[in-house]
Scaffold this active site. Structure first.
Site, PDB file in Angstrom:
ATOM      1  CB  VAL A  68      61.954  15.856  43.034  1.00  0.00           C
ATOM      2  CG1 VAL A  68      61.869  14.925  43.063  1.00  0.00           C
ATOM      3  CG2 VAL A  68      61.959  15.636  44.221  1.00  0.00           C
ATOM      4  CD  GLU A  82      61.234  19.648  55.288  1.00  0.00           C
ATOM      5  OE1 GLU A  82      60.341  20.450  55.386  1.00  0.00           O
ATOM      6  OE2 GLU A  82      61.145  18.806  54.957  1.00  0.00           O
ATOM      7  CG  ASP A  84      61.948  10.175  55.622  1.00  0.00           C
ATOM      8  OD1 ASP A  84      61.449   9.941  54.561  1.00  0.00           O
ATOM      9  OD2 ASP A  84      63.490   9.859  55.715  1.00  0.00           O
ATOM     10  CE  LYS A 127      63.499   8.835  52.985  1.00  0.00           C
ATOM     11  NZ  LYS A 127      64.333   9.729  53.522  1.00  0.00           N
TER      12      LYS A 127
HETATM   13  P1  NAP Z   1      58.154  19.902  47.466  1.00  0.00           P
HETATM   14  O1  NAP Z   1      59.201  20.471  47.147  1.00  0.00           O
HETATM   15  O2  NAP Z   1      57.226  20.360  48.552  1.00  0.00           O
HETATM   16  O3  NAP Z   1      56.728  19.968  45.897  1.00  0.00           O
HETATM   17  C1  NAP Z   1      55.948  19.817  45.809  1.00  0.00           C
HETATM   18  C2  NAP Z   1      55.583  20.433  44.693  1.00  0.00           C
HETATM   19  O4  NAP Z   1      54.179  19.757  44.299  1.00  0.00           O
HETATM   20  C3  NAP Z   1      54.823  21.668  44.463  1.00  0.00           C
HETATM   21  O5  NAP Z   1      55.180  21.867  43.083  1.00  0.00           O
HETATM   22  C4  NAP Z   1      53.529  21.935  44.873  1.00  0.00           C
HETATM   23  O6  NAP Z   1      52.882  23.140  44.099  1.00  0.00           O
HETATM   24  C5  NAP Z   1      52.782  20.819  44.228  1.00  0.00           C
HETATM   25  N1  NAP Z   1      51.714  20.182  45.362  1.00  0.00           N
HETATM   26  C6  NAP Z   1      51.841  19.354  46.074  1.00  0.00           C
HETATM   27  N2  NAP Z   1      50.280  19.065  46.368  1.00  0.00           N
HETATM   28  C7  NAP Z   1      50.018  19.858  45.876  1.00  0.00           C
HETATM   29  C8  NAP Z   1      48.092  19.775  45.138  1.00  0.00           C
HETATM   30  N3  NAP Z   1      47.216  19.108  46.238  1.00  0.00           N
HETATM   31  N4  NAP Z   1      48.175  20.622  44.616  1.00  0.00           N
HETATM   32  C9  NAP Z   1      48.384  20.897  42.976  1.00  0.00           C
HETATM   33  N5  NAP Z   1      50.002  20.808  42.698  1.00  0.00           N
HETATM   34  C10 NAP Z   1      50.695  20.488  44.927  1.00  0.00           C
HETATM   35  O7  NAP Z   1      57.720  18.395  47.534  1.00  0.00           O
HETATM   36  P2  NAP Z   1      59.993  18.151  46.604  1.00  0.00           P
HETATM   37  O8  NAP Z   1      59.925  18.133  48.455  1.00  0.00           O
HETATM   38  O9  NAP Z   1      59.737  18.133  45.543  1.00  0.00           O
HETATM   39  O10 NAP Z   1      59.220  15.948  47.126  1.00  0.00           O
HETATM   40  C11 NAP Z   1      58.107  15.889  46.203  1.00  0.00           C
HETATM   41  C12 NAP Z   1      58.231  14.116  46.430  1.00  0.00           C
HETATM   42  O11 NAP Z   1      59.517  13.668  46.583  1.00  0.00           O
HETATM   43  C13 NAP Z   1      57.862  14.044  48.008  1.00  0.00           C
HETATM   44  O12 NAP Z   1      56.992  12.578  47.453  1.00  0.00           O
HETATM   45  C14 NAP Z   1      58.891  13.447  48.302  1.00  0.00           C
HETATM   46  O13 NAP Z   1      58.260  13.192  49.718  1.00  0.00           O
HETATM   47  C15 NAP Z   1      59.807  13.498  47.507  1.00  0.00           C
HETATM   48  N6  NAP Z   1      61.604  12.967  47.880  1.00  0.00           N
HETATM   49  C16 NAP Z   1      61.439  14.663  47.605  1.00  0.00           C
HETATM   50  C17 NAP Z   1      62.860  14.246  48.267  1.00  0.00           C
HETATM   51  C18 NAP Z   1      63.981  15.482  48.595  1.00  0.00           C
HETATM   52  O14 NAP Z   1      65.348  15.747  48.901  1.00  0.00           O
HETATM   53  N7  NAP Z   1      62.890  16.691  48.797  1.00  0.00           N
HETATM   54  C19 NAP Z   1      64.103  13.204  47.989  1.00  0.00           C
HETATM   55  C20 NAP Z   1      63.201  11.562  47.772  1.00  0.00           C
HETATM   56  C21 NAP Z   1      61.765  11.629  47.832  1.00  0.00           C
HETATM   57  P3  NAP Z   1      54.056  24.243  44.409  1.00  0.00           P
HETATM   58  O15 NAP Z   1      54.709  25.118  44.127  1.00  0.00           O
HETATM   59  O16 NAP Z   1      52.451  25.066  43.201  1.00  0.00           O
HETATM   60  O17 NAP Z   1      53.770  24.529  46.225  1.00  0.00           O
END
Ligand code: NAP
Length: 430
Positions: free
Chosen positions: A17, A193, A204, A208
């Site tokens: 995201v 996943e 999930d 929601k």
């Molecule tokens: P993601 O791809 O796993 O990205 C998470 C990011 O956060 C990465 O850049 C990671 O760093 C960083 N991160 C996580 N924990 C950390 C920590 N403890 N310390 C430092 N950095 C940390 O997740 P995402 O899919 O983008 O999702 C992000 C949010 O959006 C979540 O809450 C998810 O539920 C929500 N969301 C996602 C989607 C979707 O389709 N993906 C849809 C709706 C909502 P690194 O890159 O260095 O690992």
């Protein structure tokens, strides 16, 4: 609108995201500036690995592994929380509020479990907490429920809010695949996943559902208050029987207001083929809203994915920027209504029941007796197969879930019933 100021943005997370948000802010900069009168500039980005190339239009020196420093940076006015999970996201959001900063989050898990606490903290700090991306990804739901429909009385929200399970059920329905085969295919295509538990067990969707119920009915309801069943027990035969009844099987999130009580549940259900949600296929999501005055509304689209979700995050950010420009304070609306949560046993619904029975005289009478003695009336019944393989399939009239459960317990105690194979709710019927 002339561009009058620059607003500093701090990003926590730059994954699926976050990276899409960075690209959208970059590509849409001229139009965002026109709409807000401000230039939005990403100044700090907190991630685990700041050295990794993410192919995003951001200066490498903006990245840091020190998440606190993003929130504390005095040049950051608005914090985007795109990390996921409860901690450290929750503590960082609280720290942002303490520093007087507005927050936009996509974190459904956090909003569904600590939404009230965070909204109260935001209200106390006089800042906004926005979370359009936390439910429905790119589908606008929070704004319509909280603002556009605020003048109506919403009675029911029913949605397909998890793309993974909708994809799996679509493949089971259209190709006759087993749950395991459909899930393996979804994983190979990136729709599921490697560890699919959160999706297939309904966690999930329950998160929601809690957010939707809280918005629709202005109540404090958290994910653990939502009754939850996943799709791992759905068998190809259930889908086949549903088809014969002109129904499809969907994982539904249902939030209802009945007699002043709120009911929120996530479970697989049979839905008539002509229901608008029945045609929502593959990984698409849709939410069907019933309002006393607005009538029936449906919101449909991509419920996940970096680019769709980023549009919701950037939309919230634009709202925050507009509020700042007007000197207004955005929403940190704390739910106020105090409504009891109705337990699942008190639900009224129609049910499909599939039993493995011994094929001998008198079995049907025994089975019918178990239903009758628990006040559950049978609408239709038919038998499939003979001998060892005999299946009895029943559809009930509207009944109380507690009565239905007692019926199932009684059936399990009958010699003639080898197995209660499936019990599934039938929505949109009587
Ligand atoms: P993601 O791809 O796993 O990205 C998470 C990011 O956060 C990465 O850049 C990671 O760093 C960083 N991160 C996580 N924990 C950390 C920590 N403890 N310390 C430092 N950095 C940390 O997740 P995402 O899919 O983008 O999702 C992000 C949010 O959006 C979540 O809450 C998810 O539920 C929500 N969301 C996602 C989607 C979707 O389709 N993906 C849809 C709706 C909502 P690194 O890159 O260095 O690992």
């Amino acid at each position: 609108m002339g561009v009058t100021r620059t607003l500093g943005v701090g990003m926590l997370g730059c994954g699926t995201v976050g990276a899409s948000v960075a690209r959208l802010l970059h590509d849409g900069a001229p139009s965002i500036a026109r709409r807000t009168g401000a230039t939005l500039e990403v100044r700090r980005v907190g991630v685990r690995d700041p050295g990794r190339d993410r192919s995003v239009p951001l200066p490498p020196d903006a990245f840091t592994a020190d998440l606190r420093s993003v929130v504390a940076d005095p040049s950051v006015d608005v914090v985007l929380e795109l990390l996921g999970g409860i901690e450290p996201a929750r503590a960082l959001i609280r720290a942002a509020f303490d520093a007087g900063k507005h927050v936009v989050t996509a974190n459904k898990e956090l909003v569904a479990t600590h939404g009230r606490e965070l909204l109260e903290a935001a209200a106390a700090a006089g800042v906004a907490l926005r979370f359009e991306a936390a439910v429905g990804g790119g589908i606008p739901l929070v704004h319509p429920l909280r603002e556009s429909l605020a003048g109506d009385r919403i009675t029911r929200v029913i949605g397909i809010v998890n793309g993974t399970t909708n994809y799996v059920l679509t493949r089971m329905t259209e190709e006759g695949l087993s749950f395991d085969d459909a899930l393996t295919e979804a994983q190979a295509l990136g729709f599921a996943e490697r560890d699919p538990t959160d999706d297939v067990e309904g966690h999930d969707a329950a998160a929601k559902c809690a957010i939707l119920a809280a918005l629709a009915f202005d109540v404090a309801i958290a994910a653990p208050d939502v009754y939850r069943e996943g799709i791992t027990g759905v068998r190809p035969e259930d889908i086949e029987f549903a088809a014969r009844l002109d129904h499809v099987v969907k994982l539904l999130a249902v939030a209802e207001l009945a007699d002043g009580e709120v009911a929120a549940r996530v479970h697989p259900a049979m839905l008539p083929r002509e229901h608008p949600l029945a045609s929502v296929r593959d990984s698409f999501n849709a939410v069907f809203v019933e309002g006393e005055h607005a009538g029936q509304l449906m919101f449909f689209g991509r419920g996940a994915g970096g680019a769709p979700t980023a549009t919701a995050v950037v939309g919230d950010l634009i709202d925050v920027a507009r509020d700042i420009a007007r000197g207004a304070r955005g929403p940190a609306v704390v739910p106020v209504a105090d409504r009891p949560i109705r337990p699942i046993e008190a639900m009224q619904g129609q049910y499909y029941v599939c039993l493995h029975v011994a094929d001998r005289p008198g079995v049907l009478a025994q089975v019918a007796g178990a239903f009758g003695s628990n006040d559950v009336s049978i609408k239709s019944v038919w038998q499939e197969g003979t001998g060892e393989e005999a299946l009895l399939v029943l559809i009930t009239h509207r009944a109380n879930e507690g009565d239905l459960r007692r019926t199932m317990d009684d059936l399990r105690g009958l010699d003639a019933v080898t197995e209660v194979r499936s019990v599934m709710r039938v929505e949109g019927g009587e």
